[in-house]
Enzyme design. Structure first.
Site, PDB file in Angstrom:
ATOM      1  N   LYS B  80      -3.635  19.943  16.144  1.00  0.00           N
ATOM      2  CA  LYS B  80      -2.989  19.075  15.153  1.00  0.00           C
ATOM      3  C   LYS B  80      -2.926  19.825  13.832  1.00  0.00           C
ATOM      4  O   LYS B  80      -3.921  20.470  13.443  1.00  0.00           O
ATOM      5  CB  LYS B  80      -3.813  17.786  15.026  1.00  0.00           C
ATOM      6  CG  LYS B  80      -3.280  16.747  14.060  1.00  0.00           C
ATOM      7  CD  LYS B  80      -4.194  15.521  14.073  1.00  0.00           C
ATOM      8  CE  LYS B  80      -3.651  14.402  13.192  1.00  0.00           C
ATOM      9  NZ  LYS B  80      -4.480  13.175  13.266  1.00  0.00           N
ATOM     10  N   SER B 155      -2.202   8.969  14.449  1.00  0.00           N
ATOM     11  CA  SER B 155      -1.480  10.029  13.749  1.00  0.00           C
ATOM     12  C   SER B 155      -1.417  11.340  14.526  1.00  0.00           C
ATOM     13  O   SER B 155      -0.628  12.212  14.158  1.00  0.00           O
ATOM     14  CB  SER B 155      -2.129  10.285  12.394  1.00  0.00           C
ATOM     15  OG  SER B 155      -3.441  10.794  12.558  1.00  0.00           O
ATOM     16  N   SER B 179      -6.545   7.344  15.571  1.00  0.00           N
ATOM     17  CA  SER B 179      -5.486   8.365  15.616  1.00  0.00           C
ATOM     18  C   SER B 179      -5.604   9.371  16.756  1.00  0.00           C
ATOM     19  O   SER B 179      -4.672  10.139  16.988  1.00  0.00           O
ATOM     20  CB  SER B 179      -5.421   9.120  14.291  1.00  0.00           C
ATOM     21  OG  SER B 179      -4.822   8.317  13.306  1.00  0.00           O
TER      22      SER B 179
END
Lengths: 63, 482
Positions: B80, B155, B179
């Site tokens: 990420k 997210s 997330s």
């Protein structure tokens, strides 16, 4: 139209809020205000031993 | 072998160790697949082709020389884009950090590199892990591989989409209110939010110091366990890091359910925020699987879901605002609208409300610990329903999901795929445990996955090559059923 209380508070914090963002900002702020009111109702002075605050982590840190 | 991109880490690792699968060929297969298919998904915002191939060649040379490092050696993963990477941009998916090139790797990235992984690239995220699926940022939002018109959730949106689509074998996500688990749920994969403090956050762009967790996202729980064996390490550079001693993440060969005491937090998804019928049916099916495996199941009661939501908001928002205050007051135009608005609202929360939220949080931690004296794991759905259309974030933002309580409590919580809707969209199950019992949580997820057939189905992408095993494309099994 005069600024609402929430808009005044945001501007006092130094934040520039565009007109088209005001509705969402007010919704977010009202949501937090409502959460804070509920929180205050659920905690009373004296309902816990004195001075026991600690960060509420479930683990003990390495010393 | 038709397509190695659908191997699990466990399967690929065995082949690599036996010198029957080349890390270079494996990495090339992923890079080709990303080039061919990621235009549909936007799961990557940076592909590190040359660095990945160099890493794969190095891994291959070491293994051929008899220096196999372990199960992650030569395994291609993604990060990420809030994980700092030395000499490689780490943007937070934000124009504000477009030119941010860290000097050092995050601790987790260092540990993974030392274990021999190949880093394929950096994945899309909601801006600074909070904004939402935004269209006003330098990169587009990720899309859901089960249907590209749908939201992959966030997210850690790119990590979830990339794992599900076979564009990496595993990925790192972060989880402040769900997330890791929400995109795991909506992409039909496994994702673990570890116990607070078990995995270092050093070098991960922060959102909320007391709620942020770093963790793995993979196709299976077993693969998450393989990553956790490397990731779970005390880090003196992270003040929140814990040292519980060595943890054995070896899976239990199907024995994890025997004698397990399962607590169902039924009021979360039947009363506090009702889940859709297909989600509830999938959960009941999962409970049947657990009973058949030897578990006992009972309902338990925690504080109302709304109270956890209140606390999470009152804690996360001022912590996020403290981090972003300077950026928001000096260069607000460099944020997308969703992140700017959501973080700015934290400016209005009083200091006393923040502190009192932490006081009440301690009470909820104690309450949950009491409940967990009677059960070994807690289960709920992860999300109330299957993926929803991309671009309807206001609707999604107004919903209640079942992830946030476990950020407030700091407990390990895993999302696994619990079946599919009649339309072929993934459903989700959340399994939570006591502090530092992450391995048990993963063993329960592994046992459930191995007792069901849901890991055999991958999403279909236009122009994709046939799957190696189990099946990409083709009919998805109707609703739930083991």
């Amino acid at each position: 139209m005069p600024d609402t209380d929430i808009v005044q508070r945001l501007r006092q914090a130094g934040l520039r809020i565009a007109d088209e963002e005001l509705t969402r900002m007010e919704d977010l702020a009202r949501s937090h205000d409502a959460a804070a009111l509920r929180l205050r109702a659920s905690l009373k002075f004296g309902d816990e031993p004195s001075n026991v605050f600690r960060l509420p982590m479930p683990q003990e840190r390495r010393s | 072998m038709s397509n190695p991109c659908f191997l699990t880490i466990a399967e690929a690792s065995r082949l690599i160790r036996a010198r029957r699968l080349s890390p270079v060929e494996l990495t090339n297969a992923y890079l080709d697949r990303i080039a061919a298919l990621d235009g549909q998904l936007n799961s990557y915002i940076l592909v590190l082709r040359e660095q990945a191939l160099a890493g794969a060649r190095e891994a291959e040379a070491e293994i051929m020389a008899g220096r196999w490092k372990g199960p992650l050696h030569g395994i291609p993963i993604a990060l990420k884009d809030i994980y700092e990477t030395a000499g490689i941009p780490t943007t937070g998916h934000s124009a504000l950090f477009r030119d941010h090139v860290p000097a050092e790797d995050a601790t987790t990235v260092r540990l993974l590199r030392e274990a021999g992984v190949v880093v394929l690239g950096k994945t899309a995220t909601w801006e600074f892990a909070i904004g939402g699926p935004s269209f006003d940022l330098p990169w587009p939002p990720a899309r859901n591989p089960w249907d590209t018109a749908l939201d992959p959730a966030g997210s850690s949106s790119g990590s979830g989409a990339a794992v599900a689509a076979g564009l990496c074998m595993g990925a790192m996500g972060s989880d402040t209110g769900g997330s890791i688990r929400s995109p795991s749920a909506w992409n039909g994969i496994a994702g673990l939010k570890p116990t607070y403090g078990l995995v270092s956050r050093r070098g991960v762009l922060p959102l909320s110091f007391t709620l942020d967790h770093a963790g793995p996202m993979c196709w299976t729980s077993e693969d998450c366990a393989l990553m956790m064996q490397t990731l779970a390490a005390y880090d003196p550079l992270d003040p929140g890091s814990a040292d519980p001693g060595p943890i054995d993440f070896t899976m239990a060969s199907g024995k994890a359910l025997a004698g397990l005491r399962v607590g169902v937090v039924r009021h979360f998804f039947e009363k506090d925020a009702p889940a859709e019928p297909e989600v509830c049916a999938a959960l009941e099916n999962a409970l049947t699987v657990m009973r058949e495996g030897g578990a006992t199941v009972r309902d338990v009661t925690l504080a109302p879901l709304d109270l956890y939501y209140d606390l999470c908001g009152l804690i996360m928002s001022p912590e996020a605002y403290a981090i972003h205050e300077r950026g928001l007051t000096e260069t607000p135009e460099l944020y997308g609208a969703l992140a700017r608005q959501r973080i700015s609202a934290g400016a209005l929360i009083k200091g006393s409300d923040y502190v009192n939220a932490l006081r009440l949080r301690a009470k909820l931690v104690a309450q949950a610990a009491e409940v967990m004296r009677e059960v070994d794991v807690l289960v709920t759905p992860t999300r109330h329903g299957p993926p929803e259309p991309l671009g309807q974030f206001d609707t999604i933002l107004g919903r209640r999901f079942y992830t946030r309580p476990f950020n407030v409590l700091g407990l390990p919580a895993l999302s696994v795929c619990s079946g599919f809707t009649g339309a072929g969209l993934p459903l989700s199950l959340q399994i939570a445990g006591r502090p530092f019992e992450d391995a048990l949580v993963l063993r329960v997820g592994d046992a459930f996955e191995k007792a069901t057939s849901y890991r055999a189905i991958r999403p279909a992408l236009k122009g994709a090559a046939p799957a190696f095993a189990g099946g990409e494309a083709g009919p998805v099994p109707a609703t739930v059923g083991s």
